[in-house]
Each structure stands twice: as C-alpha cells, then as structure tokens.
Scaffold this motif. Sequence first.
Motif, PDB file in Angstrom:
ATOM      1  N   ASP A 218       0.802  -1.228   0.000  1.00 56.19           N
ATOM      2  CA  ASP A 218       0.000   0.000   0.000  1.00 56.19           C
ATOM      3  C   ASP A 218       0.835   1.279   0.000  1.00 56.19           C
ATOM      4  O   ASP A 218       0.278   2.368   0.145  1.00 56.19           O
ATOM      5  CB  ASP A 218      -0.957  -0.008   1.202  1.00 56.19           C
ATOM      6  CG  ASP A 218      -1.984  -1.124   1.065  1.00 56.19           C
ATOM      7  OD1 ASP A 218      -2.306  -1.493  -0.080  1.00 56.19           O
ATOM      8  OD2 ASP A 218      -2.427  -1.647   2.107  1.00 56.19           O
ATOM      9  N   VAL A 219       2.129   1.145  -0.121  1.00 64.34           N
ATOM     10  CA  VAL A 219       2.964   2.354  -0.273  1.00 64.34           C
ATOM     11  C   VAL A 219       3.109   2.615  -1.771  1.00 64.34           C
ATOM     12  O   VAL A 219       3.581   1.770  -2.511  1.00 64.34           O
ATOM     13  CB  VAL A 219       4.339   2.179   0.409  1.00 64.34           C
ATOM     14  CG1 VAL A 219       5.261   3.354   0.096  1.00 64.34           C
ATOM     15  CG2 VAL A 219       4.178   2.025   1.911  1.00 64.34           C
ATOM     16  N   ASP A 220       2.670   3.788  -2.193  1.00 60.44           N
ATOM     17  CA  ASP A 220       2.660   4.077  -3.635  1.00 60.44           C
ATOM     18  C   ASP A 220       3.979   4.655  -4.126  1.00 60.44           C
ATOM     19  O   ASP A 220       4.405   4.417  -5.249  1.00 60.44           O
ATOM     20  CB  ASP A 220       1.526   5.072  -3.928  1.00 60.44           C
ATOM     21  CG  ASP A 220       0.192   4.506  -3.466  1.00 60.44           C
ATOM     22  OD1 ASP A 220      -0.347   3.656  -4.181  1.00 60.44           O
ATOM     23  OD2 ASP A 220      -0.271   4.880  -2.364  1.00 60.44           O
ATOM     24  N   THR A 221       4.597   5.472  -3.273  1.00 63.23           N
ATOM     25  CA  THR A 221       5.825   6.163  -3.679  1.00 63.23           C
ATOM     26  C   THR A 221       6.861   6.033  -2.568  1.00 63.23           C
ATOM     27  O   THR A 221       6.525   6.212  -1.396  1.00 63.23           O
ATOM     28  CB  THR A 221       5.546   7.675  -3.881  1.00 63.23           C
ATOM     29  OG1 THR A 221       4.359   7.828  -4.647  1.00 63.23           O
ATOM     30  CG2 THR A 221       6.703   8.364  -4.568  1.00 63.23           C
ATOM     31  N   VAL A 222       8.081   5.738  -2.943  1.00 62.54           N
ATOM     32  CA  VAL A 222       9.171   5.731  -1.966  1.00 62.54           C
ATOM     33  C   VAL A 222      10.141   6.839  -2.337  1.00 62.54           C
ATOM     34  O   VAL A 222      10.629   6.896  -3.472  1.00 62.54           O
ATOM     35  CB  VAL A 222       9.908   4.372  -1.945  1.00 62.54           C
ATOM     36  CG1 VAL A 222      11.120   4.431  -1.022  1.00 62.54           C
ATOM     37  CG2 VAL A 222       8.965   3.256  -1.529  1.00 62.54           C
ATOM     38  N   LEU A 223      10.387   7.730  -1.392  1.00 65.27           N
ATOM     39  CA  LEU A 223      11.404   8.763  -1.595  1.00 65.27           C
ATOM     40  C   LEU A 223      12.581   8.388  -0.705  1.00 65.27           C
ATOM     41  O   LEU A 223      12.409   8.137   0.498  1.00 65.27           O
ATOM     42  CB  LEU A 223      10.865  10.141  -1.189  1.00 65.27           C
ATOM     43  CG  LEU A 223       9.564  10.583  -1.880  1.00 65.27           C
ATOM     44  CD1 LEU A 223       9.156  11.969  -1.394  1.00 65.27           C
ATOM     45  CD2 LEU A 223       9.735  10.583  -3.398  1.00 65.27           C
ATOM     46  N   PHE A 224      13.746   8.314  -1.309  1.00 67.22           N
ATOM     47  CA  PHE A 224      14.917   7.864  -0.547  1.00 67.22           C
ATOM     48  C   PHE A 224      16.092   8.786  -0.821  1.00 67.22           C
ATOM     49  O   PHE A 224      16.400   9.088  -1.979  1.00 67.22           O
ATOM     50  CB  PHE A 224      15.288   6.428  -0.947  1.00 67.22           C
ATOM     51  CG  PHE A 224      16.597   5.972  -0.355  1.00 67.22           C
ATOM     52  CD1 PHE A 224      16.663   5.531   0.962  1.00 67.22           C
ATOM     53  CD2 PHE A 224      17.769   6.034  -1.097  1.00 67.22           C
ATOM     54  CE1 PHE A 224      17.882   5.145   1.525  1.00 67.22           C
ATOM     55  CE2 PHE A 224      18.994   5.647  -0.544  1.00 67.22           C
ATOM     56  CZ  PHE A 224      19.047   5.199   0.764  1.00 67.22           C
ATOM     57  N   THR A 225      16.745   9.233   0.235  1.00 64.01           N
ATOM     58  CA  THR A 225      18.040   9.906   0.098  1.00 64.01           C
ATOM     59  C   THR A 225      18.991   9.179   1.039  1.00 64.01           C
ATOM     60  O   THR A 225      18.672   9.013   2.227  1.00 64.01           O
ATOM     61  CB  THR A 225      17.946  11.402   0.490  1.00 64.01           C
ATOM     62  OG1 THR A 225      16.949  12.032  -0.318  1.00 64.01           O
ATOM     63  CG2 THR A 225      19.283  12.111   0.272  1.00 64.01           C
ATOM     64  N   GLY A 226      20.125   8.734   0.505  1.00 67.43           N
ATOM     65  CA  GLY A 226      21.057   7.997   1.356  1.00 67.43           C
ATOM     66  C   GLY A 226      22.109   7.284   0.538  1.00 67.43           C
ATOM     67  O   GLY A 226      22.464   7.733  -0.559  1.00 67.43           O
ATOM     68  N   ARG A 245       6.491   3.697  -7.479  1.00 68.33           N
ATOM     69  CA  ARG A 245       7.510   4.636  -7.938  1.00 68.33           C
ATOM     70  C   ARG A 245       8.526   4.837  -6.811  1.00 68.33           C
ATOM     71  O   ARG A 245       8.150   4.992  -5.652  1.00 68.33           O
ATOM     72  CB  ARG A 245       6.868   5.973  -8.284  1.00 68.33           C
ATOM     73  CG  ARG A 245       7.855   6.971  -8.850  1.00 68.33           C
ATOM     74  CD  ARG A 245       7.184   8.262  -9.238  1.00 68.33           C
ATOM     75  NE  ARG A 245       6.262   8.083 -10.338  1.00 68.33           N
ATOM     76  CZ  ARG A 245       5.316   8.977 -10.663  1.00 68.33           C
ATOM     77  NH1 ARG A 245       5.184  10.088  -9.962  1.00 68.33           N
ATOM     78  NH2 ARG A 245       4.519   8.765 -11.690  1.00 68.33           N
ATOM     79  N   ALA A 246       9.799   4.854  -7.202  1.00 66.85           N
ATOM     80  CA  ALA A 246      10.845   5.174  -6.225  1.00 66.85           C
ATOM     81  C   ALA A 246      11.706   6.278  -6.817  1.00 66.85           C
ATOM     82  O   ALA A 246      12.167   6.164  -7.951  1.00 66.85           O
ATOM     83  CB  ALA A 246      11.700   3.940  -5.947  1.00 66.85           C
ATOM     84  N   ALA A 247      11.868   7.351  -6.085  1.00 64.99           N
ATOM     85  CA  ALA A 247      12.815   8.390  -6.493  1.00 64.99           C
ATOM     86  C   ALA A 247      13.942   8.376  -5.467  1.00 64.99           C
ATOM     87  O   ALA A 247      13.706   8.503  -4.260  1.00 64.99           O
ATOM     88  CB  ALA A 247      12.130   9.750  -6.536  1.00 64.99           C
ATOM     89  N   CYS A 248      15.152   8.168  -5.955  1.00 60.39           N
ATOM     90  CA  CYS A 248      16.280   7.970  -5.043  1.00 60.39           C
ATOM     91  C   CYS A 248      17.396   8.955  -5.358  1.00 60.39           C
ATOM     92  O   CYS A 248      17.679   9.236  -6.517  1.00 60.39           O
ATOM     93  CB  CYS A 248      16.846   6.562  -5.190  1.00 60.39           C
ATOM     94  SG  CYS A 248      15.630   5.278  -4.860  1.00 60.39           S
ATOM     95  N   GLU A 249      18.007   9.464  -4.316  1.00 53.43           N
ATOM     96  CA  GLU A 249      19.158  10.340  -4.502  1.00 53.43           C
ATOM     97  C   GLU A 249      20.271   9.799  -3.622  1.00 53.43           C
ATOM     98  O   GLU A 249      20.114   9.652  -2.417  1.00 53.43           O
ATOM     99  CB  GLU A 249      18.762  11.769  -4.115  1.00 53.43           C
ATOM    100  CG  GLU A 249      19.758  12.817  -4.522  1.00 53.43           C
ATOM    101  CD  GLU A 249      20.631  13.204  -3.375  1.00 53.43           C
ATOM    102  OE1 GLU A 249      20.136  13.812  -2.426  1.00 53.43           O
ATOM    103  OE2 GLU A 249      21.836  12.874  -3.433  1.00 53.43           O
TER     104      GLU A 249
END
Length: 506
Positions: A218-226, A245-249
């Motif tokens: 049920d998580v639609d978007t993952v935002l990750f910085t690391g 969707r995952a947006a990663c930096e």
Amino acid sequence: MAEPRGHYINGEWTDGEGTERFESENPATGGTVGEFRRGTPADIDRAVAAADEAFVEWRELSRIRRAEYLWDVYHELRDRTDELGEVITREAGKEISEGRADVVEAAHMVEWAAGDARHPKGDVVPSEIPGKDAYMRRKPRGVTGCITPWNFPVAIPYWHMAIALVEGNTVVFKPAEQTPRCAEIITEMFDDAGIPDGVFNLVQGFGDAGNAIVEHDDVDTVLFTGSAEVGHAIQEKLGGVAGKRAACEMGGKNGIVITEHADLDVAIHSAVMSSFKTTGQRCVSSERLIVHTDVYEEFKNRFVDVAESVAVGDPLDEDTFMGPLIEADHHEKVSGYNELAREEGVNVLVDRTELGDAEIPDGHEDGHWIGPFVYEADPYADLRCTHEETFGPHVALLEYDGDVDEAIAIHNDTEYGLAGAIVSENYRQINRFRDRAEIGLAYGNLPCIGAEVQLPFGGVKKSGNGYPSAREAIEAVTDRTAWTLNNADDIEMAQGLSAEIKTSND
Ligand code: UN1
C-alpha cells in the motif's frame, strides 16, 4: 533518561509492537542523546494503514488548506531554529552554523511548498478541435514512504515531505537511526500544527523498518536519500513493480576542475568548502580536485596549508570548521580508505587520520575524530580510492595537462554524477563544463555544496533517478493526468478520425 516517546501513528505517540530500544549518540563526545523505540515491520503496517485511510480525506482538501498546516510548521521551524540547530549538532555532529543552516534549509523547503499552493498548477493545452478544452492536471499518488539520512536530519525530511503533503499525499517517515531526536522534533511540529490524524506518521528504527516501507503493497511512492547501496537495492526492488515509484538520490565522487585560468583564491575557497565542510559527509562533498599543471604547484601548496590547519573540534564551538564523523563504523570506513590510498601507492600530502591529543577538546576523547587526508594520484589510474565514495574528508589532487575537455573527461570518469564545479575566469571553459559535465548539480566559481531548494536537486548515472527532494519532488509525488472536456454539441475527433458511426443499415 526520559522514557522514549515511541512512534507517531494516526495522530498519537505510541510504543509500537516491538520491545527493543536503541540510543542515539553524540558523535563528538560518545555520550547518549536519547533513548528510542525500535520500530518493526508491524509498526510500519499500522502507519501505512493510517496513512492510507487518511489519504481519503486529505486529498479532498484544497491545496491551499493543506498548505496552511505547512505554514504553521514553517513558523515553528523559524521560531526554533537555534534550539533545533543545537539538537542537530549534538546528534549529527555538524558544527553549529551547519546545524542552524539545516533548519533554515528545511524552512525554505516548507516555504516553497506552501507558497506554491496558490500558484497555478498544471497546464492548459490547446486542442485540434475548437470545442475541446484540454488540460494537464496533477493528482496525488497516495501513501509516500520517506526514508532519510542522518547528515541533513531536518532539511531532507522536509525536502521529501513538504511537497508530498501539499500535493495531497500522506506520509510514513522513517528517519535515520542516528538522528531520532531530530525526527521527534519534526513530528512535534506536525502535531502542533494539528495536521489531521494519519496524514503524517513517524516510525523510528533501522533498515528492517525502511525495508518494510519499500516492500509494502500500500505504499505508492518511496522517496529515498542515502547510500548508493540501499538506493540501488530500492530501485532494483521497485523498478519493475507496476504502479510503484521510487525516487532515489544517492552519493557521488564529486570533482572540482581548476583550470589554468582559475582565480586561485576562489579555487582554494571552493575546494576547502566542498571537501571539508560537514567533514566531507555530504552527498555533494568533493573528493577529487582536478587541477591544471600550470597552477598545480601553487594550488597544491596552498591547499595543503589549509588542510593541515583547518580547525577540527567541538562542533558546538563557533570557531570550529569540522566536527567529528557520525559514528565509529563510519570512522573505520573512512580511515580504511585512507589506508587503502596508501596501499594503492598514492603520494600522501596531509594525513590527519589520527588527531593529536592536544587537538581533541577536553571531554571529547570518545568522539569520532578525523582530520583531512590529502594525496596526489594519477588521474588515469584505475584506483579504488579515486573512484569510490568515502563520505569523509579524503581528497585526491589529480593533475592534468591539456585543454578543458581533458579535465572534463577526468571529471566524468566515475560511475556517479551528482555535483561538481569548475573554477575558471574563462567563460568558454565554464560553459563547456556546464554542457559536458555528467552531473545534476553544476557550479561555476563556487563550491559544489550548498544547493538551494528552488533548483532541481538530483543526480545522473549511479547517483540517482528522479528527484526525491527540492523543487522537482512534485514529479515524484504526483501523477500527471490529461483531462479533456467537450463543450460542443457533437463529438468531433482529433487527427481527422471519422466520428461518424456507420451501421449495416446505412
Ligand atoms: C546531501 O548531502 O545529502 O547542496 C544534501 C547541499 C545541501 C544538501 C546536501 N543543500 O550541500
């Protein structure tokens, strides 16, 4: 020590399902900042369920109303900048001006997101058919998991969450395990603003909790910085999953090009800020200085002088330039890279891996101290130390002879592509670098740290995909949709397609 406050789920502080506790450490003293409850996948489940339920009503509010909650957070960030800046310094070890700047950067992001709420959003698009109105509209995606690092423990969470919330998403926030106290204060701010239950949720903990967010249906978007390691694993996991969707930096092995036309005062200043600020622990920190042979000796001598004397010490002291590294394991990693560089045969110019007793402030003997490590290396050699990110004050001087394209080729010789800079008084060289450097954040005559929120923030190559943070985060947390409305009495089709319904009776 006070009882841990636990997690914040559905508008309440809660102990959660787990029984384990963990402490956060002051990296400058080795002392304890506080005790916290370790979140489990079951806690993530509850937080996601709360966020999923809250999404139903949150998305119905206008953007402007949603932003009003954020304005309250903004004012609290401004009112508590000094207090929170000090907490950051105690928990992350960054010197105090950096602690405060972290809070200011958070305030800027919230200001951007909330201020943007009254701006037009989407596009009015022409249609081939006069009777049709066509629009690009944005819709929130739903539950957003925000997994954030310790090095900007207040700014980066707001980078992820501010736009996500204004756009109508709900949030499950899993902060770095090194900076849970900062996360509690972030949570207080949402609570004080009276944000509706379940819109913002905090689960403290480690990688297993983060992983439960990534794997949750049920998580639609993952935002990750690391770290690159975790970011690539997230990309791999979610890359092929429909609807996710995952947006990663991630990190970088960022370089600064110093050409034969450089103003050397600017070059030294830019290099010192980029390599040693935050003790090299920014994803945008520079570990490679690519210097033209005509100015190499002078640059080297001056840079070495500063590296030998730059003030490492108590991060609460306003005269300190570099605080400690975040933790013992990280100290081991960075000193390991210093050792590796020696094994790889580089010429070491400055080695402050071990600080002298006199340099370590009283009462700080258990801090994770390190000073600059500077060396000369062959820019064309396939060395690990000049290609792998150390995330510390570990800096290679790479001498080149030739034109700016030569320098750019060395600069681009890395798997990463986050930040970089050129120092030159020659505009042709500067523009060449602007166009050819394979990075997301490029600077001219500046350090390669210090990005502002109104610019896109993200990298290319192995440094990341998408923009989990700053202005362009809107792309990660919304779907663009096309909406077309017919105002005419009849249906007329684009592309000259016949709209006549033909039947066998015709
Ligand atoms: C990071 O190190 O993860 O550009 C972010 C900068 C800051 C952000 C760094 N605005 O230095």
